[in-house]
Scaffold this motif. Structure first.
Motif, PDB file in Angstrom:
ATOM      1  N   THR A  14      39.177  36.801  37.230  1.00  0.00           N
ATOM      2  CA  THR A  14      38.582  37.966  36.570  1.00  0.00           C
ATOM      3  C   THR A  14      37.330  38.420  37.313  1.00  0.00           C
ATOM      4  O   THR A  14      37.121  39.618  37.540  1.00  0.00           O
ATOM      5  N   CYS A  15      36.508  37.467  37.724  1.00  0.00           N
ATOM      6  CA  CYS A  15      35.287  37.799  38.463  1.00  0.00           C
ATOM      7  C   CYS A  15      35.617  38.456  39.806  1.00  0.00           C
ATOM      8  O   CYS A  15      34.969  39.439  40.198  1.00  0.00           O
ATOM      9  N   VAL A  16      36.606  37.929  40.499  1.00  0.00           N
ATOM     10  CA  VAL A  16      36.992  38.501  41.789  1.00  0.00           C
ATOM     11  C   VAL A  16      37.475  39.937  41.603  1.00  0.00           C
ATOM     12  O   VAL A  16      37.170  40.824  42.413  1.00  0.00           O
ATOM     13  N   LYS A  17      38.202  40.179  40.531  1.00  0.00           N
ATOM     14  CA  LYS A  17      38.672  41.539  40.244  1.00  0.00           C
ATOM     15  C   LYS A  17      37.498  42.495  40.073  1.00  0.00           C
ATOM     16  O   LYS A  17      37.481  43.616  40.603  1.00  0.00           O
ATOM     17  N   VAL A  18      36.472  42.065  39.345  1.00  0.00           N
ATOM     18  CA  VAL A  18      35.277  42.895  39.136  1.00  0.00           C
ATOM     19  C   VAL A  18      34.557  43.127  40.458  1.00  0.00           C
ATOM     20  O   VAL A  18      34.128  44.248  40.771  1.00  0.00           O
ATOM     21  N   LEU A  19      34.419  42.081  41.263  1.00  0.00           N
ATOM     22  CA  LEU A  19      33.715  42.201  42.537  1.00  0.00           C
ATOM     23  C   LEU A  19      34.450  43.128  43.508  1.00  0.00           C
ATOM     24  O   LEU A  19      33.819  43.867  44.272  1.00  0.00           O
ATOM     25  N   ARG A  20      35.758  43.104  43.487  1.00  0.00           N
ATOM     26  CA  ARG A  20      36.540  43.937  44.412  1.00  0.00           C
ATOM     27  C   ARG A  20      36.501  45.422  44.046  1.00  0.00           C
ATOM     28  O   ARG A  20      36.588  46.280  44.931  1.00  0.00           O
ATOM     29  N   ASN A  21      36.357  45.734  42.793  1.00  0.00           N
ATOM     30  CA  ASN A  21      36.470  47.124  42.320  1.00  0.00           C
ATOM     31  C   ASN A  21      35.303  47.970  42.833  1.00  0.00           C
ATOM     32  O   ASN A  21      34.140  47.675  42.555  1.00  0.00           O
ATOM     33  N   ARG A  22      35.597  49.021  43.549  1.00  0.00           N
ATOM     34  CA  ARG A  22      34.528  49.860  44.098  1.00  0.00           C
ATOM     35  C   ARG A  22      33.753  50.604  43.019  1.00  0.00           C
ATOM     36  O   ARG A  22      32.655  51.100  43.276  1.00  0.00           O
ATOM     37  N   LYS A  23      34.300  50.678  41.814  1.00  0.00           N
ATOM     38  CA  LYS A  23      33.602  51.353  40.722  1.00  0.00           C
ATOM     39  C   LYS A  23      32.605  50.443  40.000  1.00  0.00           C
ATOM     40  O   LYS A  23      31.845  50.906  39.156  1.00  0.00           O
ATOM     41  N   THR A  24      32.620  49.162  40.299  1.00  0.00           N
ATOM     42  CA  THR A  24      31.720  48.217  39.631  1.00  0.00           C
ATOM     43  C   THR A  24      30.274  48.520  39.997  1.00  0.00           C
ATOM     44  O   THR A  24      29.925  48.600  41.176  1.00  0.00           O
ATOM     45  N   MET A  25      29.429  48.672  38.975  1.00  0.00           N
ATOM     46  CA  MET A  25      28.021  48.967  39.191  1.00  0.00           C
ATOM     47  C   MET A  25      27.248  47.670  39.435  1.00  0.00           C
ATOM     48  O   MET A  25      27.740  46.570  39.194  1.00  0.00           O
ATOM     49  N   ILE A  26      25.998  47.816  39.889  1.00  0.00           N
ATOM     50  CA  ILE A  26      25.227  46.667  40.349  1.00  0.00           C
ATOM     51  C   ILE A  26      25.039  45.609  39.270  1.00  0.00           C
ATOM     52  O   ILE A  26      25.127  44.409  39.543  1.00  0.00           O
TER      53      ILE A  26
END
Length: 225
Positions: A14-26
């Motif tokens: 789940t964390c890797v998915k969030v990190l990969r997503n270009r839309k994830t904010m800082i």
């Protein structure tokens, strides 16, 4: 050959998915890196030495317990992105010592430029060294960091290299140069693009953790040779 441990955990995925997503904010990127760091830290601590001590419980009963002498663990984040994993590791190892290795990549030549090395000489003060760098791409900065540690007298059997994401070329580079070093990661990608970014990857971890589009323009490099 280096042991490569790919952590298999639904929260890590789940964390890797969030990190990969270009839309994830800082904010969410930092949170995902912190949670993933905890899972990486648990795995990295699996092989730490323990000692025994006799204690007395509130029921006035003696019992022998095992514990980690975390002051004998040295954490070495590779700046700047490696700082993103430090808090996770000191949550588990609050007395661990911390040294820093600073490097940046010349985006024209793709060469590694070191600018800081605070690792102490090995005086048998530390049993284990954990190198922290979220991204293992070409392996150039990782090998340079490991060479710095070897120059200080540490042995490859003492060292674990921890990253959130690894590219196969970087893994191959470490394995060829340091076959006894254990590598722990949460994901392995097949390759790199023409700019040596991991593909599919997650972008520049340092930029996404701290400041987008930040680049070192020029500075005088000390001689670490």
């Amino acid at each position: 050959m280096s042991e490569i441990k790919l952590i298999d955990h639904p929260v890590a995925s789940t964390c890797v998915k969030v990190l990969r997503n270009r839309k994830t904010m800082i904010k969410d990127f930092r949170q995902a890196m912190n949670i993933l760091g905890l899972l990486l830290a648990v795995e990295a601590c699996r092989d730490l030495k323990t000692v025994e001590e006799q204690i007395v419980t509130p029921l006035d009963t003696g019992v022998t317990c095992k514990y980690v002498r975390d002051e004998r663990v040295l954490l070495v984040p590779v700046l700047r992105a490696g700082l993103g994993l430090v808090d996770s590791f000191i949550t588990l190892l609050p007395s661990a010592r911390i040294s820093h290795i600073g490097m940046y990549r010349d985006h024209e030549t793709l060469e590694v430029r070191p600018y800081l090395n605070t690792t102490p000489k090995n005086g048998e003060e530390f049993d284990h060294i954990i190198v922290l760098d979220p991204m293992l791409a070409t392996g150039n900065s990782a090998v340079q960091a490991l060479e710095f540690l070897m120059q200080q007298g540490y042995k490859s059997e003492q060292i674990t290299f921890v990253c959130a994401l690894a590219a196969q070329p970087g893994l191959n580079r470490i394995q060829d140069k340091f076959p006894d070093i254990k590598i722990i990661t949460a994901a392995i990608d097949p390759g790199l693009n023409e700019k040596a970014y991991i593909v599919p990857g997650l972008g520049d971890a340092g930029d996404r953790l701290y400041c987008r589009n930040y680049r070192i323009v020029s500075c005088t490099m000390p001689d670490f040779n």
